[in-house]
Design an enzyme around this catalytic site. Structure first.
Site, PDB file in Angstrom:
ATOM      1  N   SER A 158       0.852  -1.194   0.000  1.00  0.00           N
ATOM      2  CA  SER A 158       0.000   0.000   0.000  1.00  0.00           C
ATOM      3  C   SER A 158       0.884   1.239   0.000  1.00  0.00           C
ATOM      4  O   SER A 158       1.999   1.216   0.528  1.00  0.00           O
ATOM      5  CB  SER A 158      -0.895   0.009   1.242  1.00  0.00           C
ATOM      6  OG  SER A 158      -1.508   1.271   1.428  1.00  0.00           O
ATOM      7  N   TYR A 184      -0.083  -0.321  10.585  1.00  0.00           N
ATOM      8  CA  TYR A 184      -0.419  -0.740   9.219  1.00  0.00           C
ATOM      9  C   TYR A 184       0.702  -0.356   8.257  1.00  0.00           C
ATOM     10  O   TYR A 184       1.143  -1.175   7.421  1.00  0.00           O
ATOM     11  CB  TYR A 184      -1.727  -0.074   8.791  1.00  0.00           C
ATOM     12  CG  TYR A 184      -2.162  -0.413   7.383  1.00  0.00           C
ATOM     13  CD1 TYR A 184      -2.526  -1.712   7.050  1.00  0.00           C
ATOM     14  CD2 TYR A 184      -2.215   0.564   6.391  1.00  0.00           C
ATOM     15  CE1 TYR A 184      -2.934  -2.028   5.744  1.00  0.00           C
ATOM     16  CE2 TYR A 184      -2.621   0.265   5.108  1.00  0.00           C
ATOM     17  CZ  TYR A 184      -2.983  -1.039   4.781  1.00  0.00           C
ATOM     18  OH  TYR A 184      -3.370  -1.343   3.503  1.00  0.00           O
TER      19      TYR A 184
END
Length: 309
Positions: A158, A184
């Site tokens: 990501s 994350y």
């Protein structure tokens, strides 16, 4: 080393990338294939004729998806295997049960910005799910991948990786206050570094690994953020699931990626290397491609998995 550019882009769908590709006789595993990008990736791979195994926690949901994929593609070689990436026994059982060669491994499953939580080993939940579980799976399947001589691993990362490198002194938030987005981000950096080091270590086996940013897509991944994700992406930069799966499928099947490994892609092109955050959703931080960081993470991951085996 020239950056790879393809005829595809932001709006390209996974099916368009795979058009004309015949993978009959090839075998693929897609983690997290019971919903979202994983389902679309598996569906398009099945449409090429590949035998596809959906590696999922919820086997019942996986079977429903497998039936839908078979109905849509006519491919009856769509299978389901149980895989819980936070449970090393489950990962080992999946790998040990695999028979024969494996040609494509798509490490797609993940969690995002979840509440503070730890595995029984004390591993932070996102790092455990997004990286360590996939690391254990890939190394457990190494022999099957090496049997092909030209296998590919796809590591779904990501652009959030730009929020944090690996914090080596406190990977699992033992001392610093837990932050769901930093956790994350660190796990997504790990996804890129894994691809870098897997390509280096396994080059002699013909295995290549690449990482990617799928784009901003509303799926079950946003379940911990009220369905909004980061809430910072303008509507015009949002993708459909079919568009979001395109770069994963490109890395899995395109002849343009033959022999290419250790790189990071977005919108079906290799991304620019950045020293500072730039255009939203674009680029890859230099630290995420750094060879020394990649080797250090591999050693840390290997020791973590071994000591918990």
């Amino acid at each position: 080393m020239n950056a790879i550019s393809t005829p595809y882009g932001f709006a390209t769908t996974a099916a368009e990338v795979a058009q004309g590709v015949d993978l009959t006789g090839r075998r693929a595993v897609v983690t997290g294939a019971a919903s979202g990008l994983g389902t679309e990736t598996a569906r398009v791979l099945a449409g090429t004729g590949a035998a596809v195994t959906l590696a999922v926690r919820d086997v019942a949901a996986g079977r429903r998806v497998a039936e839908e994929i078979t109905a849509a593609t006519g491919n009856r070689e769509v299978h389901v295997g149980r895989l819980d990436l936070t449970d090393l026994a489950s990962v080992a059982a999946f790998a040990e049960a695999w028979q024969g060669p494996l040609h494509i491994l798509v490490n797609n499953a993940g969690v995002m910005a979840c509440p503070e939580r730890y595995t029984e080993q004390g591993w932070e939940w996102q790092f455990a799910t997004n990286h360590l579980g996939h690391f254990a799976l890939a190394t457990g399947l190494h022999r099957a991948l090496a049997a092909d001589g030209a296998a590919r691993i796809v590591s779904v990362s990501s652009s959030a990786h730009q929020r944090s490198p690996i914090v080596w002194d406190d990977v699992h938030f033992a001392f610093r206050p837990y932050d769901p987005w930093l956790a994350y981000a660190q796990s997504k950096t790990a996804n890129v570094l894994f691809a870098v080091e897997a390509s280096r270590r396994w080059a002699g086996d013909g295995i290549t690994a690449n990482a990617l940013m799928p784009g901003a897509i509303l799926t079950n991944l946003q379940r911990h953020t009220d369905g909004r994700g980061s809430g910072t992406i303008p509507p015009e930069l949002m993708k459909t699931v079919a568009q979001g799966a395109a770069t994963s499928v490109l890395l899995a099947v395109s002849p343009l990626l033959d022999g290419v490994g250790g790189r990071y892609f977005a919108d079906c092109d290799e991304a620019e290397v950045l020293d500072r955050r730039g255009v939203p959703l674009q680029g890859v931080a230099r630290y995420a491609l750094d060879g020394e960081n990649a080797r250090r993470l591999w050693d840390l991951s290997e020791e973590s998995v071994k000591s918990s085996g």
